[in-house]
Design a protein around this motif. Structure first.
Motif, PDB file in Angstrom:
ATOM      1  N   ILE A 178      -3.496  -2.465 -10.627  1.00  0.00           N
ATOM      2  CA  ILE A 178      -4.676  -1.640 -10.327  1.00  0.00           C
ATOM      3  C   ILE A 178      -4.253  -0.235  -9.922  1.00  0.00           C
ATOM      4  O   ILE A 178      -4.828   0.760 -10.379  1.00  0.00           O
ATOM      5  CB  ILE A 178      -5.517  -2.295  -9.207  1.00  0.00           C
ATOM      6  CG1 ILE A 178      -6.163  -3.580  -9.718  1.00  0.00           C
ATOM      7  CG2 ILE A 178      -6.594  -1.324  -8.707  1.00  0.00           C
ATOM      8  CD1 ILE A 178      -6.916  -4.353  -8.650  1.00  0.00           C
ATOM      9  N   TYR A 179      -3.231  -0.150  -9.067  1.00  0.00           N
ATOM     10  CA  TYR A 179      -2.774   1.155  -8.591  1.00  0.00           C
ATOM     11  C   TYR A 179      -2.219   2.001  -9.736  1.00  0.00           C
ATOM     12  O   TYR A 179      -2.576   3.182  -9.879  1.00  0.00           O
ATOM     13  CB  TYR A 179      -1.710   0.971  -7.517  1.00  0.00           C
ATOM     14  CG  TYR A 179      -1.104   2.279  -7.027  1.00  0.00           C
ATOM     15  CD1 TYR A 179      -1.899   3.237  -6.402  1.00  0.00           C
ATOM     16  CD2 TYR A 179       0.253   2.548  -7.206  1.00  0.00           C
ATOM     17  CE1 TYR A 179      -1.354   4.427  -5.957  1.00  0.00           C
ATOM     18  CE2 TYR A 179       0.806   3.739  -6.761  1.00  0.00           C
ATOM     19  CZ  TYR A 179      -0.004   4.680  -6.146  1.00  0.00           C
ATOM     20  OH  TYR A 179       0.527   5.867  -5.713  1.00  0.00           O
TER      21      TYR A 179
ATOM     22  N   SER B 153      -5.019   3.210 -11.937  1.00  0.00           N
ATOM     23  CA  SER B 153      -5.786   4.278 -11.297  1.00  0.00           C
ATOM     24  C   SER B 153      -5.057   5.615 -11.394  1.00  0.00           C
ATOM     25  O   SER B 153      -5.651   6.638 -11.752  1.00  0.00           O
ATOM     26  CB  SER B 153      -6.046   3.934  -9.822  1.00  0.00           C
ATOM     27  OG  SER B 153      -6.762   2.733  -9.694  1.00  0.00           O
ATOM     28  N   VAL B 154      -3.758   5.606 -11.062  1.00  0.00           N
ATOM     29  CA  VAL B 154      -2.976   6.844 -11.085  1.00  0.00           C
ATOM     30  C   VAL B 154      -2.835   7.369 -12.512  1.00  0.00           C
ATOM     31  O   VAL B 154      -3.023   8.572 -12.770  1.00  0.00           O
ATOM     32  CB  VAL B 154      -1.589   6.615 -10.454  1.00  0.00           C
ATOM     33  CG1 VAL B 154      -0.702   7.844 -10.653  1.00  0.00           C
ATOM     34  CG2 VAL B 154      -1.721   6.313  -8.970  1.00  0.00           C
ATOM     35  N   LEU B 155      -2.537   6.482 -13.455  1.00  0.00           N
ATOM     36  CA  LEU B 155      -2.373   6.910 -14.844  1.00  0.00           C
ATOM     37  C   LEU B 155      -3.692   7.408 -15.433  1.00  0.00           C
ATOM     38  O   LEU B 155      -3.728   8.416 -16.145  1.00  0.00           O
ATOM     39  CB  LEU B 155      -1.824   5.758 -15.682  1.00  0.00           C
ATOM     40  CG  LEU B 155      -0.365   5.358 -15.406  1.00  0.00           C
ATOM     41  CD1 LEU B 155       0.008   4.114 -16.204  1.00  0.00           C
ATOM     42  CD2 LEU B 155       0.578   6.504 -15.750  1.00  0.00           C
ATOM     43  N   GLY B 156      -4.782   6.687 -15.144  1.00  0.00           N
ATOM     44  CA  GLY B 156      -6.085   7.089 -15.675  1.00  0.00           C
ATOM     45  C   GLY B 156      -6.535   8.438 -15.159  1.00  0.00           C
ATOM     46  O   GLY B 156      -6.930   9.324 -15.931  1.00  0.00           O
TER      47      GLY B 156
ATOM     48  N   PHE C 155      -6.530   9.522  -2.678  1.00  0.00           N
ATOM     49  CA  PHE C 155      -7.194   8.541  -1.817  1.00  0.00           C
ATOM     50  C   PHE C 155      -6.533   7.170  -1.936  1.00  0.00           C
ATOM     51  O   PHE C 155      -6.220   6.514  -0.936  1.00  0.00           O
ATOM     52  CB  PHE C 155      -8.674   8.468  -2.199  1.00  0.00           C
ATOM     53  CG  PHE C 155      -9.541   7.747  -1.198  1.00  0.00           C
ATOM     54  CD1 PHE C 155      -9.330   7.875   0.162  1.00  0.00           C
ATOM     55  CD2 PHE C 155     -10.589   6.941  -1.626  1.00  0.00           C
ATOM     56  CE1 PHE C 155     -10.141   7.219   1.089  1.00  0.00           C
ATOM     57  CE2 PHE C 155     -11.405   6.288  -0.714  1.00  0.00           C
ATOM     58  CZ  PHE C 155     -11.166   6.425   0.639  1.00  0.00           C
ATOM     59  N   VAL C 156      -6.294   6.734  -3.162  1.00  0.00           N
ATOM     60  CA  VAL C 156      -5.710   5.411  -3.367  1.00  0.00           C
ATOM     61  C   VAL C 156      -4.230   5.394  -2.984  1.00  0.00           C
ATOM     62  O   VAL C 156      -3.696   4.375  -2.545  1.00  0.00           O
ATOM     63  CB  VAL C 156      -5.927   4.948  -4.833  1.00  0.00           C
ATOM     64  CG1 VAL C 156      -4.978   5.650  -5.784  1.00  0.00           C
ATOM     65  CG2 VAL C 156      -5.782   3.443  -4.966  1.00  0.00           C
TER      66      VAL C 156
ATOM     67  N   SER D 291     -13.887  -2.743   1.911  1.00  0.00           N
ATOM     68  CA  SER D 291     -13.227  -1.442   1.826  1.00  0.00           C
ATOM     69  C   SER D 291     -12.490  -1.245   0.503  1.00  0.00           C
ATOM     70  O   SER D 291     -12.230  -0.112   0.095  1.00  0.00           O
ATOM     71  CB  SER D 291     -12.254  -1.259   2.995  1.00  0.00           C
ATOM     72  OG  SER D 291     -11.177  -2.179   2.903  1.00  0.00           O
ATOM     73  N   LEU D 292     -12.140  -2.344  -0.156  1.00  0.00           N
ATOM     74  CA  LEU D 292     -11.463  -2.237  -1.454  1.00  0.00           C
ATOM     75  C   LEU D 292     -12.349  -1.536  -2.479  1.00  0.00           C
ATOM     76  O   LEU D 292     -11.843  -0.861  -3.379  1.00  0.00           O
ATOM     77  CB  LEU D 292     -11.080  -3.618  -1.980  1.00  0.00           C
ATOM     78  CG  LEU D 292      -9.898  -4.320  -1.294  1.00  0.00           C
ATOM     79  CD1 LEU D 292      -9.748  -5.733  -1.834  1.00  0.00           C
ATOM     80  CD2 LEU D 292      -8.611  -3.533  -1.504  1.00  0.00           C
ATOM     81  N   PHE D 293     -13.664  -1.680  -2.342  1.00  0.00           N
ATOM     82  CA  PHE D 293     -14.569  -1.093  -3.327  1.00  0.00           C
ATOM     83  C   PHE D 293     -14.491   0.427  -3.321  1.00  0.00           C
ATOM     84  O   PHE D 293     -14.363   1.058  -4.379  1.00  0.00           O
ATOM     85  CB  PHE D 293     -16.013  -1.554  -3.070  1.00  0.00           C
ATOM     86  CG  PHE D 293     -16.292  -2.938  -3.575  1.00  0.00           C
ATOM     87  CD1 PHE D 293     -16.655  -3.151  -4.885  1.00  0.00           C
ATOM     88  CD2 PHE D 293     -16.168  -4.038  -2.739  1.00  0.00           C
ATOM     89  CE1 PHE D 293     -16.906  -4.425  -5.364  1.00  0.00           C
ATOM     90  CE2 PHE D 293     -16.412  -5.324  -3.202  1.00  0.00           C
ATOM     91  CZ  PHE D 293     -16.780  -5.520  -4.517  1.00  0.00           C
ATOM     92  N   TYR D 294     -14.580   1.041  -2.122  1.00  0.00           N
ATOM     93  CA  TYR D 294     -14.578   2.500  -2.106  1.00  0.00           C
ATOM     94  C   TYR D 294     -13.178   3.099  -2.053  1.00  0.00           C
ATOM     95  O   TYR D 294     -12.997   4.290  -2.351  1.00  0.00           O
ATOM     96  CB  TYR D 294     -15.447   3.054  -0.961  1.00  0.00           C
ATOM     97  CG  TYR D 294     -14.975   2.766   0.438  1.00  0.00           C
ATOM     98  CD1 TYR D 294     -14.052   3.586   1.060  1.00  0.00           C
ATOM     99  CD2 TYR D 294     -15.471   1.687   1.157  1.00  0.00           C
ATOM    100  CE1 TYR D 294     -13.621   3.336   2.354  1.00  0.00           C
ATOM    101  CE2 TYR D 294     -15.059   1.426   2.447  1.00  0.00           C
ATOM    102  CZ  TYR D 294     -14.138   2.255   3.039  1.00  0.00           C
ATOM    103  OH  TYR D 294     -13.723   2.006   4.326  1.00  0.00           O
ATOM    104  N   ASN D 295     -12.167   2.284  -1.718  1.00  0.00           N
ATOM    105  CA  ASN D 295     -10.806   2.808  -1.670  1.00  0.00           C
ATOM    106  C   ASN D 295     -10.041   2.587  -2.970  1.00  0.00           C
ATOM    107  O   ASN D 295      -9.330   3.480  -3.435  1.00  0.00           O
ATOM    108  CB  ASN D 295     -10.046   2.158  -0.516  1.00  0.00           C
ATOM    109  CG  ASN D 295      -8.600   2.595  -0.430  1.00  0.00           C
ATOM    110  OD1 ASN D 295      -7.730   1.806  -0.110  1.00  0.00           O
ATOM    111  ND2 ASN D 295      -8.314   3.841  -0.738  1.00  0.00           N
ATOM    112  N   VAL D 296     -10.202   1.424  -3.575  1.00  0.00           N
ATOM    113  CA  VAL D 296      -9.387   1.050  -4.727  1.00  0.00           C
ATOM    114  C   VAL D 296     -10.183   1.044  -6.028  1.00  0.00           C
ATOM    115  O   VAL D 296      -9.809   1.717  -7.006  1.00  0.00           O
ATOM    116  CB  VAL D 296      -8.743  -0.340  -4.501  1.00  0.00           C
ATOM    117  CG1 VAL D 296      -7.940  -0.765  -5.720  1.00  0.00           C
ATOM    118  CG2 VAL D 296      -7.857  -0.317  -3.261  1.00  0.00           C
TER     119      VAL D 296
END
Length: 310
Positions: free
Chosen positions: A35-36, A39-42, A74-75, A276-281
């Motif tokens: 997931i991380y 997120s970073v690549l996208g 943020f992530v 918190s995973l929803f708005y953070n990750v």
């Protein structure tokens, strides 16, 4: 007084994370690592494509770049540490490290929270005043909106973090969370937290409820403008764009309101971690999909960079 000056009893916190089982943590490590990286690549891909293609040098894509940078930052504030803790025997974080993570996490979260208003304003001008779009949203205003949002929100987070970390922490130091988040750390304080909870409520009204109200107001005007469009295809396209934005906004705001706009006494640590995973990750993972992968200009630029387009 410097935050932490009266905290001689606690020099570090233990972040309990999601599980104490090694096998479960190994599985979670793989899932969150994917997931991380996605997120970073996208989000990094969005920034690169917008920078490379001069046709994308418009206010809309400038704001998209800022949002992608926010998501990446943020992530990254939480995920690398969480990944290390999933495999390590020690989940300790120093008092200073906890203070810094809480501040940066809060600052970036509030900035993203507020920046959704800027995105809504961008869509409002584009749909309601399309002929004056570049005149109203000139580069000077765009830069002021972006920089002003960052500066104000980083200052607001400093106030919140200062009061939270200035509390006396003399007892247990085990935080039932995967990061140093305000409500979770504050529940360990050896003194009353009523005043800080009230401060949180006041800040939430200005930093969450007011932005949500502005976004709703913007989209009411946008919906009225869309309904006046005669072309059914154009109307459906406009509604699709707005629906995508509102989906991401809802996934970000709903859990944030749930966690920060209620007293500690009604909190559930296990539930808070999941919410918190929803708005953070997940928001950082979904934004590239919602805002870009369905965008023909982004896809065209991607194909051109890869050598498949003109």
């Amino acid at each position: 007084m410097i935050p932490g000056q009266n905290q001689s009893w606690v020099s570090e916190f233990i972040l309990l994370g999601f599980s104490s089982d090694h096998t479960t943590n190994s599985i979670l490590f793989i899932v969150f690592l994917l997931i991380y990286l996605s997120s970073v690549l996208g989000n990094g891909l969005i920034i690169m494509l917008v920078c490379l293609d001069t046709q994308l040098h418009t206010p809309m894509y400038f704001f998209l770049c800022v949002l992608s940078l926010l998501d990446m930052s943020f992530v990254t504030t939480t995920m690398p540490q969480m990944l290390v803790h999933l495999l390590a025997y020690s989940q300790a974080i120093s008092f200073t490290g906890c203070w810094m993570q809480m501040y940066v996490f809060g600052a970036l979260g509030i900035t993203e929270c507020t920046f959704f208003v800027v995105k809504a304003y961008d869509r409002y001008v584009a749909i309601c005043y399309p002929l004056h779009y570049t005149v109203i949203l000139n580069w000077g205003l765009c830069i002021r909106l972006a920089s002003g949002t960052w500066i104000c929100c980083f200052f607001s987070s400093l106030v919140h973090t200062f009061f939270t970390m200035s509390l006396s922490y003399c007892g247990p130091n085990r935080v039932n969370h995967y990061l140093c988040e305000g409500p979770s750390v504050r529940s360990l304080a050896c003194m009353g937290t009523h005043l800080i909870e009230m401060l949180d409520l006041v800040l939430s009204v200005f930093l969450v409820i007011v932005p949500v109200s502005l976004i709703v107001a913007s989209y009411i005007h946008i919906a009225k403008a869309i309904l006046k469009i005669k072309s059914t295809q154009a109307r459906c396209k406009a509604f699709s764009t707005c629906a995508s934005h509102l989906t991401v906004v809802t996934l970000f705001y709903a859990p944030a309101i749930y966690i920060y706009m209620r007293p500690n006494s009604s909190s559930s640590p296990e539930q808070d971690k999941q919410v918190s995973l929803f708005y953070n990750v997940f928001t950082a993972l979904l934004n590239p999909v919602v805002y870009s992968l369905r965008n023909k200009d982004i896809k065209r630029t991607f194909l051109k960079v890869m050598g498949y387009g003109r």
